[in-house]
Design an enzyme around this catalytic site. Structure first.
Site, mmCIF file in Angstrom:
data_model
loop_
_atom_site.group_PDB
_atom_site.id
_atom_site.type_symbol
_atom_site.label_atom_id
_atom_site.label_comp_id
_atom_site.label_asym_id
_atom_site.label_seq_id
_atom_site.Cartn_x
_atom_site.Cartn_y
_atom_site.Cartn_z
ATOM 1 N N TYR A 58 0.862 -1.186 0.000
ATOM 2 C CA TYR A 58 0.000 0.000 0.000
ATOM 3 C C TYR A 58 0.900 1.239 0.000
ATOM 4 O O TYR A 58 1.855 1.329 0.761
ATOM 5 C CB TYR A 58 -0.894 -0.017 1.235
ATOM 6 C CG TYR A 58 -1.654 1.268 1.477
ATOM 7 C CD1 TYR A 58 -2.877 1.499 0.862
ATOM 8 C CD2 TYR A 58 -1.149 2.246 2.323
ATOM 9 C CE1 TYR A 58 -3.580 2.682 1.085
ATOM 10 C CE2 TYR A 58 -1.837 3.429 2.551
ATOM 11 C CZ TYR A 58 -3.050 3.644 1.929
ATOM 12 O OH TYR A 58 -3.731 4.819 2.145
ATOM 13 N N HIS A 59 0.567 2.213 -0.856
ATOM 14 C CA HIS A 59 1.395 3.408 -1.021
ATOM 15 C C HIS A 59 0.908 4.529 -0.109
ATOM 16 O O HIS A 59 -0.210 5.012 -0.229
ATOM 17 C CB HIS A 59 1.336 3.872 -2.477
ATOM 18 C CG HIS A 59 2.508 4.706 -2.894
ATOM 19 N ND1 HIS A 59 2.975 5.771 -2.146
ATOM 20 C CD2 HIS A 59 3.311 4.635 -3.995
ATOM 21 C CE1 HIS A 59 4.014 6.313 -2.768
ATOM 22 N NE2 HIS A 59 4.244 5.637 -3.880
ATOM 23 N N GLY A 60 1.757 4.942 0.832
ATOM 24 C CA GLY A 60 1.449 6.087 1.675
ATOM 25 C C GLY A 60 1.642 7.382 0.917
ATOM 26 O O GLY A 60 1.967 7.392 -0.281
ATOM 27 N N GLU A 93 -2.898 6.655 -5.446
ATOM 28 C CA GLU A 93 -3.149 6.179 -4.084
ATOM 29 C C GLU A 93 -2.380 7.028 -3.073
ATOM 30 O O GLU A 93 -2.897 7.350 -1.988
ATOM 31 C CB GLU A 93 -2.732 4.717 -3.964
ATOM 32 C CG GLU A 93 -3.074 4.074 -2.633
ATOM 33 C CD GLU A 93 -2.806 2.582 -2.670
ATOM 34 O OE1 GLU A 93 -3.768 1.819 -2.873
ATOM 35 O OE2 GLU A 93 -1.619 2.185 -2.517
#
Length: 330
Positions: free
Chosen positions: A129-131, A202
């Site tokens: 998951y990309h912050g 994202e």
């Protein structure tokens, strides 16, 4: 100057240093009641300081990137005469950068890496998951290098290569911009490769609800199928509390969709607790389609989010987790 100082200390009731400074400034500038203006200015700075701070702290990460680049240039100049005699010219530089970033992660975020035993000895595709920034991936890469002596390349957006001075850093870190064939070849050489299918969208427009924004992307799954490697899901707890964006403002979303550049402002840089969790690998299955594998991978990342992240994310709670002595279960 001396006369002004003497006038401040002379007399039966010497002035305080602040009063003395005000007195001297009034003499120099000829402006009366300058102390009132200074008091107002100090009040404005005090009120706005928290707001200024949250937009200044992200600059620390930018500075670290350019410190890394400076280290690489120094290393290159120092060792350019030895290049012909070295099997791995950048090995020492990579070690230095890994130590630098791992140290920053330990000190600023109390960074922890859990589930490293789930990473296979050979090739594998790490999907995460990309912050708002990729800083958690950098900490992961550094910790993996320091503790396991393993290198993990990563797929990044093309705009990253256009950032001033970043080329040498991207080369050393093994950053790829595609195409699919290059990713497959990297994996077929027995290496680790990481990718965030949500990408810049994202990063900019997900929020404290940790919504996965992969749309219908399945190219990463096809890469894993073509290379016949497992997919390793990964998620970093509190990654959205460290840095946040103003992606909720509609004009920034419209602007991004038009120019496809990350023009959304960042804020944060808070020293929240960061823990990266690596899930069990999804093995290669020859009969599984890219659509099925992509869906299975998204479900695995979502499961890590559900297990390790309190929704909605909260900056204060993430800060308080720095003081918890008991580690969260993997």
């Amino acid at each position: 100057m001396t006369g002004g100082n003497e006038s401040c200390t002379a007399g039966p009731m010497p002035m305080s240093y602040l009063t003395c400074l005000t007195y001297i400034l009034e003499e120099w500038t000829g402006v009366e009641h300058i102390g009132d203006y200074l008091s107002y200015a100090f009040y404005i700075v005090w009120v706005l300081f928290p707001l200024i701070l949250v937009f200044v702290l992200p600059g620390v990460i930018v500075i670290l990137f350019y410190v890394s680049i400076l280290v690489l240039h120094i290393y290159k100049r120092k060792n350019e005469l030895k290049e012909a005699y070295s099997h791995d010219f950048w090995a020492g530089a990579g070690e230095t950068l890994a130590t630098l970033w791992d140290g920053h992660g330990r000190i600023w975020h109390g960074y922890e890496l859990h589930g490293v035993e789930n990473i296979p000895q050979g090739a594998g595709l790490v999907v995460f998951y990309h912050g708002a920034t990729p800083v958690d991936y950098i900490y992961f890469m550094a910790r993996l290098h320091v503790t396991q002596r393993r290198h993990c390349s990563v797929v990044a957006d093309h705009f990253v290569s256009r950032l001033p001075g970043f080329k040498i850093l991207l080369d050393v870190l093994g950053v790829l911009h595609g195409p699919k064939e290059a990713c497959v070849n990297t994996l077929k050489k027995g290496r680790l490769l990481a990718i965030a299918p949500g990408g810049v969208r994202e990063a900019l427009f997900s929020d404290e609800m940790y919504t996965i924004m992969w749309s219908n992307r399945k190219g990463f799954a096809q890469v894993a199928i073509d290379a016949k490697v497992p997919i390793i899901p990964m998620f970093t707890q509190n990654v959205r509390e460290g840095f946040r964006t103003l992606g909720g403002i509609k004009i920034f979303r419209v602007l991004y969709e038009r120019i496809r550049l990350p023009v959304v402002p960042l804020y944060g840089g808070f020293p929240v607790k960061l823990r990266t969790f690596i899930g069990e690998p999804i093995p290669y299955e020859p009969n599984m389609t890219a659509e099925e594998l992509a869906a299975k991978t998204q479900a695995a990342v979502q499961a890590l989010i559900d297990k390790h992240q309190k929704i909605p994310g909260n900056i204060f709670r993430a800060l308080m987790e720095r003081f918890q002595t008991q580690k969260k279960e993997d």
